[in-house]
Design a protein around this motif. Structure first.
Motif, short mmCIF file in Angstrom:
data_model
loop_
_atom_site.label_atom_id
_atom_site.label_comp_id
_atom_site.label_asym_id
_atom_site.label_seq_id
_atom_site.Cartn_x
_atom_site.Cartn_y
_atom_site.Cartn_z
N ASP A 1 29.27 7.45 -7.87
CA ASP A 1 29.17 6.69 -9.12
C ASP A 1 29.33 7.60 -10.33
O ASP A 1 28.94 8.76 -10.29
CB ASP A 1 27.80 6.00 -9.21
N TYR A 33 36.42 -1.63 -13.84
CA TYR A 33 36.81 -0.73 -12.76
C TYR A 33 38.13 -0.05 -13.10
O TYR A 33 39.07 -0.72 -13.56
CB TYR A 33 36.98 -1.51 -11.44
N ASN A 69 34.42 -8.42 -1.23
CA ASN A 69 33.33 -7.82 -1.99
C ASN A 69 33.87 -6.64 -2.81
O ASN A 69 33.77 -5.49 -2.41
CB ASN A 69 32.22 -7.37 -1.04
N TYR A 70 34.42 -6.97 -3.98
CA TYR A 70 35.07 -5.93 -4.78
C TYR A 70 34.08 -4.88 -5.28
O TYR A 70 34.41 -3.70 -5.39
CB TYR A 70 35.82 -6.55 -5.97
N ASP A 71 32.85 -5.29 -5.60
CA ASP A 71 31.91 -4.32 -6.16
C ASP A 71 31.53 -3.26 -5.15
O ASP A 71 31.37 -2.08 -5.49
CB ASP A 71 30.65 -5.03 -6.70
N ASN A 72 31.46 -3.68 -3.88
CA ASN A 72 31.19 -2.72 -2.82
C ASN A 72 32.40 -1.81 -2.60
O ASN A 72 32.28 -0.58 -2.55
CB ASN A 72 30.85 -3.48 -1.53
N MET A 73 33.59 -2.42 -2.56
CA MET A 73 34.82 -1.64 -2.31
C MET A 73 35.14 -0.66 -3.43
O MET A 73 35.65 0.42 -3.19
CB MET A 73 36.02 -2.58 -2.17
N SER A 75 33.06 0.68 -5.71
CA SER A 75 31.88 1.29 -6.35
C SER A 75 32.21 2.64 -6.99
O SER A 75 31.69 2.98 -8.05
CB SER A 75 30.74 1.43 -5.34
N ARG A 78 33.90 2.15 -10.46
CA ARG A 78 33.16 1.42 -11.50
C ARG A 78 32.93 2.36 -12.67
O ARG A 78 32.31 3.40 -12.52
CB ARG A 78 31.83 0.97 -10.90
#
Ligand code: HEM
Length: 90
Positions: A1, A33, A69-73, A75, A78
Protein backbone atom coordinates in the motif's frame (compact mmCIF):
# COMPACT_ATOMS: atom_id res chain seq x y z
CA UNK A 1 0.00 0.00 0.00
CA UNK A 2 0.99 3.60 -0.55
CA UNK A 3 1.88 5.27 2.77
CA UNK A 4 -0.86 7.86 2.29
CA UNK A 5 -3.73 8.54 -0.09
CA UNK A 6 -3.91 11.47 -2.49
CA UNK A 7 -7.03 13.59 -2.57
CA UNK A 8 -7.99 13.61 -6.24
CA UNK A 9 -10.43 16.04 -7.88
CA UNK A 10 -12.43 15.16 -11.02
CA UNK A 11 -10.29 17.48 -13.16
CA UNK A 12 -7.08 15.90 -11.87
CA UNK A 13 -8.47 12.44 -12.61
CA UNK A 14 -9.33 13.52 -16.15
CA UNK A 15 -5.66 14.35 -16.83
CA UNK A 16 -4.57 10.81 -16.02
CA UNK A 17 -6.00 9.13 -19.09
CA UNK A 18 -2.97 6.98 -19.98
CA UNK A 19 -2.07 9.15 -22.96
CA UNK A 20 0.92 11.37 -23.77
CA UNK A 21 3.14 9.49 -21.34
CA UNK A 22 0.74 9.89 -18.45
CA UNK A 23 -0.28 7.06 -16.17
CA UNK A 24 -3.83 5.75 -16.35
CA UNK A 25 -5.94 6.33 -13.24
CA UNK A 26 -9.53 5.35 -12.62
CA UNK A 27 -12.00 5.85 -9.79
CA UNK A 28 -13.99 2.92 -8.44
CA UNK A 29 -16.15 3.11 -5.36
CA UNK A 30 -14.72 6.52 -4.51
CA UNK A 31 -11.14 5.22 -4.48
CA UNK A 32 -8.54 6.14 -7.10
CA UNK A 33 -6.33 3.45 -8.64
CA UNK A 34 -3.28 3.81 -10.86
CA UNK A 35 -4.11 0.97 -13.24
CA UNK A 36 -0.97 1.41 -15.39
CA UNK A 37 0.90 -1.61 -13.94
CA UNK A 38 -2.23 -3.76 -14.27
CA UNK A 39 -2.75 -3.08 -17.99
CA UNK A 40 -0.72 -6.09 -19.26
CA UNK A 41 -2.58 -8.44 -16.91
CA UNK A 42 -6.20 -7.50 -17.60
CA UNK A 43 -8.00 -10.60 -18.94
CA UNK A 44 -10.21 -8.38 -21.10
CA UNK A 45 -7.25 -6.68 -22.75
CA UNK A 46 -5.61 -3.28 -22.74
CA UNK A 47 -8.12 -1.47 -24.92
CA UNK A 48 -11.11 -2.43 -22.83
CA UNK A 49 -9.40 -1.61 -19.53
CA UNK A 50 -8.24 1.79 -20.70
CA UNK A 51 -11.79 2.82 -21.52
CA UNK A 52 -12.09 3.70 -17.83
CA UNK A 53 -8.81 5.68 -17.77
CA UNK A 54 -9.13 9.24 -16.58
CA UNK A 55 -12.71 8.82 -15.43
CA UNK A 56 -15.09 7.21 -13.00
CA UNK A 57 -15.01 3.53 -14.04
CA UNK A 58 -17.97 2.24 -12.04
CA UNK A 59 -20.48 2.09 -14.89
CA UNK A 60 -18.18 0.38 -17.41
CA UNK A 61 -16.76 -1.95 -14.78
CA UNK A 62 -20.15 -3.05 -13.50
CA UNK A 63 -21.59 -3.51 -16.97
CA UNK A 64 -18.91 -6.14 -17.67
CA UNK A 65 -18.01 -7.85 -14.40
CA UNK A 66 -19.69 -6.47 -11.31
CA UNK A 67 -18.62 -9.64 -9.43
CA UNK A 68 -14.89 -8.89 -9.75
CA UNK A 69 -13.31 -7.71 -6.46
CA UNK A 70 -11.32 -4.80 -7.84
CA UNK A 71 -10.29 -3.41 -4.45
CA UNK A 72 -8.65 -6.69 -3.54
CA UNK A 73 -7.01 -7.07 -6.97
CA UNK A 74 -5.80 -3.49 -7.18
CA UNK A 75 -4.77 -2.96 -3.55
CA UNK A 76 -1.18 -2.20 -4.61
CA UNK A 77 -2.53 0.29 -7.19
CA UNK A 78 -4.71 2.22 -4.72
CA UNK A 79 -3.38 5.76 -4.64
CA UNK A 80 -6.14 8.14 -3.60
CA UNK A 81 -9.69 9.08 -2.78
CA UNK A 82 -12.03 11.18 -4.88
CA UNK A 83 -12.91 14.60 -3.49
CA UNK A 84 -15.04 17.43 -4.84
CA UNK A 85 -13.54 19.82 -7.34
CA UNK A 86 -13.10 22.65 -4.86
CA UNK A 87 -12.08 20.57 -1.88
CA UNK A 88 -9.09 21.78 0.09
CA UNK A 89 -5.96 19.73 -0.54
CA UNK A 90 -4.77 19.96 3.06
C1 HEM B 1 -12.43 -9.57 -17.74
C2 HEM B 1 -10.53 -7.23 -13.95
C3 HEM B 1 -11.86 -2.99 -15.89
C4 HEM B 1 -13.69 -5.35 -19.70
C5 HEM B 1 -11.86 -9.29 -16.51
C6 HEM B 1 -11.50 -10.27 -15.52
C7 HEM B 1 -10.97 -9.62 -14.47
C8 HEM B 1 -10.99 -8.22 -14.77
C9 HEM B 1 -10.46 -10.25 -13.17
C10 HEM B 1 -11.75 -11.79 -15.64
C11 HEM B 1 -13.15 -12.02 -15.12
C12 HEM B 1 -13.62 -13.44 -15.27
O1 HEM B 1 -13.06 -14.20 -16.08
O2 HEM B 1 -14.58 -13.80 -14.56
C13 HEM B 1 -10.70 -5.87 -14.16
C14 HEM B 1 -10.24 -4.84 -13.25
C15 HEM B 1 -10.59 -3.65 -13.79
C16 HEM B 1 -11.29 -3.93 -15.05
C17 HEM B 1 -9.50 -5.07 -11.92
C18 HEM B 1 -10.28 -2.33 -13.12
C19 HEM B 1 -10.39 -1.15 -13.63
C20 HEM B 1 -12.53 -3.25 -17.06
C21 HEM B 1 -13.18 -2.28 -17.91
C22 HEM B 1 -13.69 -2.96 -18.98
C23 HEM B 1 -13.36 -4.34 -18.81
C24 HEM B 1 -13.25 -0.78 -17.61
C25 HEM B 1 -14.47 -2.48 -20.16
C26 HEM B 1 -14.87 -1.29 -20.37
C27 HEM B 1 -13.47 -6.68 -19.51
C28 HEM B 1 -13.89 -7.71 -20.44
C29 HEM B 1 -13.55 -8.92 -19.87
C30 HEM B 1 -12.90 -8.62 -18.61
C31 HEM B 1 -14.58 -7.48 -21.77
C32 HEM B 1 -13.84 -10.30 -20.42
C33 HEM B 1 -12.65 -10.93 -21.06
C34 HEM B 1 -12.98 -12.31 -21.55
O3 HEM B 1 -13.58 -13.11 -20.81
O4 HEM B 1 -12.63 -12.62 -22.68
N1 HEM B 1 -11.55 -8.05 -16.03
N2 HEM B 1 -11.31 -5.29 -15.24
N3 HEM B 1 -12.67 -4.50 -17.64
N4 HEM B 1 -12.86 -7.27 -18.43
FE1 HEM B 1 -12.08 -6.28 -16.84
Amino acid sequence: DAPYLLRVTPSQLKQMNGRKGRDAWTALGGMVYNITPYVPFHPGGKGELLRCAGKDGNKLFNEVHSWVNYDNMLSACRIGIMVEENASTV
